[in-house]
Design a protein around this motif. Structure first.
Motif, mmCIF file in Angstrom:
data_model
loop_
_atom_site.group_PDB
_atom_site.id
_atom_site.type_symbol
_atom_site.label_atom_id
_atom_site.label_comp_id
_atom_site.label_asym_id
_atom_site.label_seq_id
_atom_site.Cartn_x
_atom_site.Cartn_y
_atom_site.Cartn_z
ATOM 1 N N GLY A 344 0.812 -1.214 0.000
ATOM 2 C CA GLY A 344 0.000 0.000 0.000
ATOM 3 C C GLY A 344 0.841 1.258 0.000
ATOM 4 O O GLY A 344 0.505 2.254 -0.659
ATOM 5 N N THR A 345 1.982 1.208 0.695
ATOM 6 C CA THR A 345 2.878 2.363 0.729
ATOM 7 C C THR A 345 3.481 2.645 -0.638
ATOM 8 O O THR A 345 3.620 3.805 -1.044
ATOM 9 C CB THR A 345 4.003 2.126 1.755
ATOM 10 N N THR A 346 3.812 1.570 -1.381
ATOM 11 C CA THR A 346 4.422 1.765 -2.707
ATOM 12 C C THR A 346 3.441 2.383 -3.702
ATOM 13 O O THR A 346 3.855 3.060 -4.639
ATOM 14 C CB THR A 346 4.946 0.433 -3.261
ATOM 15 N N ILE A 347 2.142 2.145 -3.486
ATOM 16 C CA ILE A 347 1.154 2.781 -4.370
ATOM 17 C C ILE A 347 1.227 4.298 -4.214
ATOM 18 O O ILE A 347 1.270 5.049 -5.208
ATOM 19 C CB ILE A 347 -0.256 2.260 -4.052
ATOM 20 N N VAL A 348 1.230 4.753 -2.964
ATOM 21 C CA VAL A 348 1.317 6.190 -2.697
ATOM 22 C C VAL A 348 2.671 6.738 -3.133
ATOM 23 O O VAL A 348 2.761 7.805 -3.766
ATOM 24 C CB VAL A 348 1.086 6.456 -1.191
ATOM 25 N N LEU A 349 3.723 6.003 -2.818
ATOM 26 C CA LEU A 349 5.070 6.462 -3.156
ATOM 27 C C LEU A 349 5.267 6.542 -4.662
ATOM 28 O O LEU A 349 5.878 7.505 -5.171
ATOM 29 C CB LEU A 349 6.106 5.509 -2.534
ATOM 30 N N GLY A 350 4.765 5.538 -5.385
ATOM 31 C CA GLY A 350 4.908 5.543 -6.841
ATOM 32 C C GLY A 350 4.213 6.721 -7.489
ATOM 33 O O GLY A 350 4.722 7.311 -8.447
ATOM 34 N N TRP A 359 6.242 0.023 -13.413
ATOM 35 C CA TRP A 359 6.723 -0.132 -12.049
ATOM 36 C C TRP A 359 5.618 0.163 -11.041
ATOM 37 O O TRP A 359 5.522 -0.496 -9.994
ATOM 38 C CB TRP A 359 7.915 0.792 -11.800
ATOM 39 N N ARG A 360 4.787 1.157 -11.335
ATOM 40 C CA ARG A 360 3.699 1.513 -10.416
ATOM 41 C C ARG A 360 2.691 0.378 -10.287
ATOM 42 O O ARG A 360 2.018 0.249 -9.262
ATOM 43 C CB ARG A 360 2.992 2.773 -10.909
ATOM 44 N N ILE A 361 2.577 -0.438 -11.338
ATOM 45 C CA ILE A 361 1.655 -1.576 -11.288
ATOM 46 C C ILE A 361 2.341 -2.821 -10.739
ATOM 47 O O ILE A 361 1.806 -3.526 -9.880
ATOM 48 C CB ILE A 361 1.083 -1.864 -12.698
ATOM 49 N N ALA A 362 3.561 -3.083 -11.220
ATOM 50 C CA ALA A 362 4.226 -4.350 -10.904
ATOM 51 C C ALA A 362 4.628 -4.453 -9.433
ATOM 52 O O ALA A 362 4.400 -5.487 -8.790
ATOM 53 C CB ALA A 362 5.446 -4.534 -11.794
ATOM 54 N N VAL A 363 5.231 -3.400 -8.892
ATOM 55 C CA VAL A 363 5.763 -3.489 -7.523
ATOM 56 C C VAL A 363 4.649 -3.717 -6.497
ATOM 57 O O VAL A 363 4.731 -4.668 -5.695
ATOM 58 C CB VAL A 363 6.583 -2.221 -7.178
ATOM 59 N N PRO A 364 3.583 -2.908 -6.470
ATOM 60 C CA PRO A 364 2.515 -3.183 -5.484
ATOM 61 C C PRO A 364 1.839 -4.536 -5.710
ATOM 62 O O PRO A 364 1.455 -5.202 -4.749
ATOM 63 C CB PRO A 364 1.526 -2.023 -5.697
ATOM 64 N N THR A 365 1.705 -4.923 -6.995
ATOM 65 C CA THR A 365 1.043 -6.201 -7.287
ATOM 66 C C THR A 365 1.839 -7.373 -6.741
ATOM 67 O O THR A 365 1.296 -8.272 -6.078
ATOM 68 C CB THR A 365 0.839 -6.367 -8.798
ATOM 69 N N ILE A 366 3.136 -7.381 -6.999
ATOM 70 C CA ILE A 366 3.980 -8.486 -6.521
ATOM 71 C C ILE A 366 3.993 -8.525 -4.996
ATOM 72 O O ILE A 366 3.824 -9.586 -4.384
ATOM 73 C CB ILE A 366 5.415 -8.343 -7.078
ATOM 74 N N LEU A 367 4.182 -7.354 -4.384
ATOM 75 C CA LEU A 367 4.194 -7.316 -2.919
ATOM 76 C C LEU A 367 2.837 -7.722 -2.340
ATOM 77 O O LEU A 367 2.766 -8.424 -1.325
ATOM 78 C CB LEU A 367 4.567 -5.913 -2.438
ATOM 79 N N GLY A 368 1.770 -7.307 -2.999
ATOM 80 C CA GLY A 368 0.433 -7.657 -2.519
ATOM 81 C C GLY A 368 0.155 -9.147 -2.609
ATOM 82 O O GLY A 368 -0.401 -9.746 -1.686
ATOM 83 N N VAL A 369 0.555 -9.753 -3.739
ATOM 84 C CA VAL A 369 0.350 -11.200 -3.896
ATOM 85 C C VAL A 369 1.152 -11.970 -2.859
ATOM 86 O O VAL A 369 0.659 -12.915 -2.222
ATOM 87 C CB VAL A 369 0.730 -11.639 -5.325
ATOM 88 N N LEU A 370 2.417 -11.575 -2.671
ATOM 89 C CA LEU A 370 3.250 -12.235 -1.663
ATOM 90 C C LEU A 370 2.670 -12.042 -0.259
ATOM 91 O O LEU A 370 2.658 -12.971 0.557
ATOM 92 C CB LEU A 370 4.674 -11.688 -1.719
ATOM 93 N N GLY A 371 2.188 -10.832 0.024
ATOM 94 C CA GLY A 371 1.610 -10.566 1.339
ATOM 95 C C GLY A 371 0.351 -11.375 1.590
ATOM 96 O O GLY A 371 0.165 -11.937 2.676
ATOM 97 N N LEU A 372 -0.549 -11.462 0.584
ATOM 98 C CA LEU A 372 -1.758 -12.257 0.739
ATOM 99 C C LEU A 372 -1.429 -13.730 0.941
ATOM 100 O O LEU A 372 -2.012 -14.410 1.795
ATOM 101 C CB LEU A 372 -2.665 -12.085 -0.481
ATOM 102 N N GLY A 373 -0.471 -14.217 0.149
ATOM 103 C CA GLY A 373 -0.081 -15.614 0.288
ATOM 104 C C GLY A 373 0.475 -15.924 1.660
ATOM 105 O O GLY A 373 0.104 -16.923 2.299
#
Length: 671
Positions: A344-350, A359-373
């Motif tokens: 969530g922080t990377t969305i605001v930061l990006g 990058w604005r799409i990929a970084v939060p998506t990857i972190l979000g998927v890893l976090g949910l998992g």
């Protein structure tokens, strides 16, 4: 057909009320700008009010017709005025409908007055206020009105519908005002921007109120049955409603932060913003109509907490109770939550640092998927088709006593005489049997899980299948015994002194017939009296029974009943000697089931009684509060003199009498 027609009429009256409330509020918000507008949008909006008022009344009459047909079970009564009259006169729902119809007539009168009168903000406020009456009265016939704490639940539900009306009903006004941005006049666009800005300012707290009240209402309809979100009609409709709401909120956020502010800028930017605003609001309104339809269907659906999940279609479920005791699980889940926060922080930061779009799409998506998992996988456990099946057999003394016998005849060699997993065959098995006594397996797994294991076996046949040997009721009886046995171990902390304001141990229900001709169940005492349940042996309990006989007037005078239960079958002459001049009932039928089930609650901290066959005390007494919870217990061979001091006993009773309801009465079934 009747059900579909009823849903249609319910949707018609709901949408009419909401549009009328929101339209009046929108005109009141517009204030002097709307009154002095050179455009026709205020007049066009007001023209819809009479039609909406008529639609409200028409919807109510359609609802009366279909409800009458459904209530009587006769489809022809849908168009029988006499059946309508009978329904109105004889039912609570009919009374509520009468009040709603009267308020709808008042709405028509007010609307016609507003329609022909000069524009004035106070008239719109009055009209909106009167239009809330049919909705508020309708909440009295909702699911919320049938819940515990019905007044609070009904108020929250009514608030949810009314604040939603302010937003939903204001959207046609937004569309009409947005259409004025097509003009080349910057002044018109500026005026439109001011009106829409006012509405957006009100819409933000309104949507917050809608979301909060909606979550409260949904949580009450789900209760602890969160599996119902993905396994019941109510749950899927709720997910669809939340999905539509999320899209609507996204459009509204864009309108508030980008499109409406652009109307005050130069012509090109304002024109482009106006076009996007019109398109966005139209989409939002279509989605809002779908949302109202879904909400109508949701109001008609069986709440998830009351629905039956006979079949769980997924091979897993999420359970904190079954997994949280492992430190590794806690560590991984917390790490996953940290990853979600970082995502969530990377969305605001990006956005702030203007990262490139990939990058604005990929970084939060990857972190979000890893976090949910990381957050969800560790708390997932295996599930079965029967996992959320509700037991049809009540958790009562008859079922538990049957379970005791079934367990003794079939399970002792492996699980041991007290279900501790230490039977004579335990060490010969490739997998150690589970300890159902001291380990919290009954809390970690659902009743349906146990039913599946009993039916089909477990660990590739190490635990045999009993599906063909036991009937379905017998399998549930065995499950009820395991729950009672586990609760009995947990009850070892209960002493002759109650823990103030801390009920936690639900007691099994039972039925009985006594020597004096009285009969009933444990539930009959709820809300009326506390109960001193005395399990006695003869002649070992002779002195104690005499003491209770002498003190019975004092005890019953404190709103506490006494019920004595023999722990063994007594010859008629001994029973006659016991009951002679006995001022309280002595159970003659049902005693075996009561004593066998309540003997499982015999363990104390000083005598945990974990090994061997176990020992049954000769005398036990249980103090059950008037809400169905075991609050104190005296076992002479473990607690000493205890309640032989009658002052101590009466003190505990007096303390219970001072307490109100802390927890709702325990359920009739295990889960």
């Amino acid at each position: 057909m009747i059900e579909a027609a009823g849903a249609l009429f319910r949707c018609l009256q709901l949408a009419s009320s909401m549009l009328l409330i929101g339209g009046c509020v929108f005109l009141a918000i517009a204030g002097h700008i709307g009154l002095a507008s050179r455009h026709t949008w205020p007049t066009r909006l007001k023209k819809t009010f009479p039609w909406l008022a008529v639609g409200l009344l028409l919807g109510l009459f359609g609802l009366l017709a279909t409800t009458t047909a459904q209530a009587t079970g006769v489809p022809e009564n849908a168009w029988s005025p006499q059946a309508w009259v009978d329904f109105l006169q004889k039912t609570r729902v009919g009374l509520i409908w009468t009040l709603r119809a009267a308020s709808a007539l008042a709405v028509i009168v007010i609307v016609l007055y507003v329609r022909v009168s000069p524009p004035a903000r106070w008239r719109y406020v009055v009209c909106a206020s009167v239009a809330t009456l049919p909705l508020a009265l309708g909440s009295l016939a909702s699911h919320s009105a049938a819940e515990e704490q019905a007044v609070l639940a009904t108020v929250i539900y009514a608030l949810h519908v009314i604040v939603a009306s302010v937003w939903f009903g204001g959207l046609p006004g937004v569309i009409l005002v947005a259409s004025t941005t097509t003009t080349e006049s910057s002044d018109d666009r500026s005026q439109a921007g001011k009106v829409l800005s006012r509405f957006s300012t009100l819409a933000l707290p309104t949507m917050i109120a809608v979301i909060v009240s909606g979550l409260v209402v949904a949580n009450r309809m789900i209760d602890t049955n969160y599996a119902g979100l993905v396994a019941t009609t109510y749950g899927w409709l709720l997910i669809l409603k939340l999905t539509l709401l999320a899209i609507i909120l996204f459009i509204a956020a864009r309108a508030k932060s980008v499109w409406v502010p652009s109307l005050g800028q130069d012509s090109d930017i304002a024109a482009a913003g106006g076009r996007k605003l019109r398109t966005g609001v139209r989409i939002e309104f279509v989605l809002a109509i779908l949302l109202v339809i879904v909400a109508t269907l949701l109001a008609n659906a069986v709440p998830a907490k009351h629905d039956v999940i006979d079949y769980w279609p997924y091979p897993f479920r999420f359970s904190i109770d079954a997994t949280w005791g492992d430190w590794l699980v806690r560590t991984i889940v917390l790490a996953g939550l940290v990853l979600l926060i970082i995502a969530g922080t990377t969305i605001v930061l990006g956005r702030k640092k203007q990262w490139e779009t990939p990058w604005r799409i990929a970084v939060p998506t990857i972190l979000g998927v890893l976090g949910l998992g990381a957050s969800l996988y560790p708390i997932s456990v295996q599930s079965y088709p029967e996992t959320y099946r509700k037991t049809p057999v009540p958790f009562d003394a008859i079922s538990i006593a049957n379970g005791v016998e079934l367990y003794a005849a079939n399970c002792v060699p492996c699980h041991g005489p007290q279900a501790k997993g230490n039977g004579v065959l335990a060490k010969t098995l490739p997998r150690q049997p589970l300890d159902f006594l001291t380990e919290p397996h009954t809390a970690m797994h659902t009743a349906g899980d146990f039913f599946h294991w009993l039916t089909y076996g477990r660990y590739n046949g190490i635990m045999p299948a009993f599906g063909e040997k036991f009937s379905e009721d017998e399998r549930w009886d065995l499950l009820n015994f395991l729950h009672a046995n586990s609760r009995g171990y947990q009850s070892r902390i209960i002493t002759p002194r109650i823990l103030p304001e801390q009920p936690f141990m639900a007691t099994p229900n039972f039925s009985y017939t006594a020597h004096d001709g009285s009969s009933g169940t444990l539930k009959d005492f709820r809300g009326r009296h506390s109960l001193l349940l005395v399990l006695f042996s003869w002649p070992e309990s002779r002195d104690r029974l005499e003491q209770l006989r002498a003190a019975s007037t004092t005890i019953t005078g404190k709103n506490t009943a006494i019920l004595a239960v023999p722990m063994t079958d007594l010859p008629p002459d001994e029973l006659a000697a016991i009951v002679r001049n006995m001022p309280f009932p002595v159970v003659t039928q049902g005693a075996r089931e009561i004593s066998n089930s309540y003997a499982l609650f015999r363990r104390t901290l000083s005598i945990p009684d974990l090994f061997g066959e176990g020992t049954r005390p000769k005398h036990m007494e249980f103090l059950v509060d008037r809400f169905g919870y075991l609050r104190a217990r005296w076992i002479p061979n473990g607690d000493g003199t205890g309640w032989t001091d009658m002052t101590l006993l009466t003190q505990q009773i007096s303390q219970l009498n001072q307490e109100g309801e802390i927890l709702p009465p325990p359920g009739d079934h295990v889960h």
